[in-house]
Design a protein around this motif. Structure first.
Motif, PDB file in Angstrom:
ATOM      1  N   TYR A   1      -5.253  -5.893   7.330  1.00 26.42           N
ATOM      2  CA  TYR A   1      -5.471  -4.627   6.627  1.00 26.42           C
ATOM      3  C   TYR A   1      -4.999  -4.752   5.173  1.00 26.42           C
ATOM      4  O   TYR A   1      -5.669  -4.292   4.256  1.00 26.42           O
ATOM      5  CB  TYR A   1      -4.748  -3.486   7.333  1.00 26.42           C
ATOM      6  N   LYS A   2      -3.851  -5.390   4.966  1.00 28.94           N
ATOM      7  CA  LYS A   2      -3.332  -5.593   3.609  1.00 28.94           C
ATOM      8  C   LYS A   2      -4.194  -6.599   2.853  1.00 28.94           C
ATOM      9  O   LYS A   2      -4.460  -6.429   1.664  1.00 28.94           O
ATOM     10  CB  LYS A   2      -1.877  -6.058   3.648  1.00 28.94           C
TER      11      LYS A   2
ATOM     12  N   ALA B   1      -7.223  -4.785   1.631  1.00 31.85           N
ATOM     13  CA  ALA B   1      -6.837  -3.882   0.537  1.00 31.85           C
ATOM     14  C   ALA B   1      -6.610  -4.674  -0.751  1.00 31.85           C
ATOM     15  O   ALA B   1      -7.083  -4.276  -1.829  1.00 31.85           O
ATOM     16  CB  ALA B   1      -5.586  -3.102   0.911  1.00 31.85           C
TER      17      ALA B   1
ATOM     18  N   CYS C   1      -8.709  -4.282  -4.278  1.00 30.26           N
ATOM     19  CA  CYS C   1      -8.047  -3.998  -5.557  1.00 30.26           C
ATOM     20  C   CYS C   1      -8.284  -5.102  -6.585  1.00 30.26           C
ATOM     21  O   CYS C   1      -8.393  -4.825  -7.779  1.00 30.26           O
ATOM     22  CB  CYS C   1      -6.556  -3.763  -5.337  1.00 30.26           C
TER      23      CYS C   1
ATOM     24  N   TYR D   1     -13.890  -0.697   7.209  1.00 29.37           N
ATOM     25  CA  TYR D   1     -12.581  -0.529   6.580  1.00 29.37           C
ATOM     26  C   TYR D   1     -12.760   0.375   5.376  1.00 29.37           C
ATOM     27  O   TYR D   1     -13.597   0.106   4.501  1.00 29.37           O
ATOM     28  CB  TYR D   1     -12.033  -1.885   6.145  1.00 29.37           C
TER      29      TYR D   1
ATOM     30  N   LEU E   1     -10.651   2.335   2.240  1.00 25.63           N
ATOM     31  CA  LEU E   1      -9.415   2.427   1.470  1.00 25.63           C
ATOM     32  C   LEU E   1      -9.593   3.487   0.392  1.00 25.63           C
ATOM     33  O   LEU E   1     -10.558   3.435  -0.381  1.00 25.63           O
ATOM     34  CB  LEU E   1      -9.081   1.083   0.810  1.00 25.63           C
TER      35      LEU E   1
ATOM     36  N   PHE F   1      -5.653   4.199   4.307  1.00 24.72           N
ATOM     37  CA  PHE F   1      -6.761   3.374   4.795  1.00 24.72           C
ATOM     38  C   PHE F   1      -7.036   3.674   6.258  1.00 24.72           C
ATOM     39  O   PHE F   1      -6.217   4.250   6.968  1.00 24.72           O
ATOM     40  CB  PHE F   1      -6.474   1.880   4.604  1.00 24.72           C
TER      41      PHE F   1
END
Length: 109
Positions: free
Chosen positions: A5-6, A9, A13, A84, A86, A92
């Protein structure tokens, strides 16, 4: 296995230079054999732009992490599609979906 998940993300970004409000990554994965992604983001006014995911973390591969997540969830919760989402504020969500028609298509190939 990295926190997938990170990882997603971070990739979002690192990939978007515009001012965005929400980003979505659609994932198709066939249990370790194939992975495809479709990524897009939304502006405040609702307009949508597609983008390519950039992975600046050379130590972690998105495909390997997705396959490991799928394997860890199988067989209790099998899935071949995931979405997914965000938000710019950091919230998220990841939805996991089983698509039998997609699996049938892959099995024929």
């Amino acid at each position: 296995m990295m926190d997938v998940y990170k990882l997603i993300a971070d990739m979002i970004c690192n990939s978007i230079d515009d001012k965005w409000e929400k980003a979505v990554v659609e994932i198709e994965s066939s249990l370790g054999k194939m992975l495809s992604t479709n990524a897009y983001y939304f502006f405040k006014d609702g307009h949508k732009n597609a983008f390519g995911l950039i992975n600046d973390n050379q130590d972690e591969d998105l495909g390997e992490n997705i396959f490991e997540l799928q394997e860890a969830m199988y067989p209790e919760h099998k899935w071949n599609r995931a979405v997914y989402t965000l938000e710019k504020n950091g919230h998220f969500d990841m939805e996991f979906i089983w698509d039998q028609a997609l699996q049938d298509e892959w099995d024929k190939a």
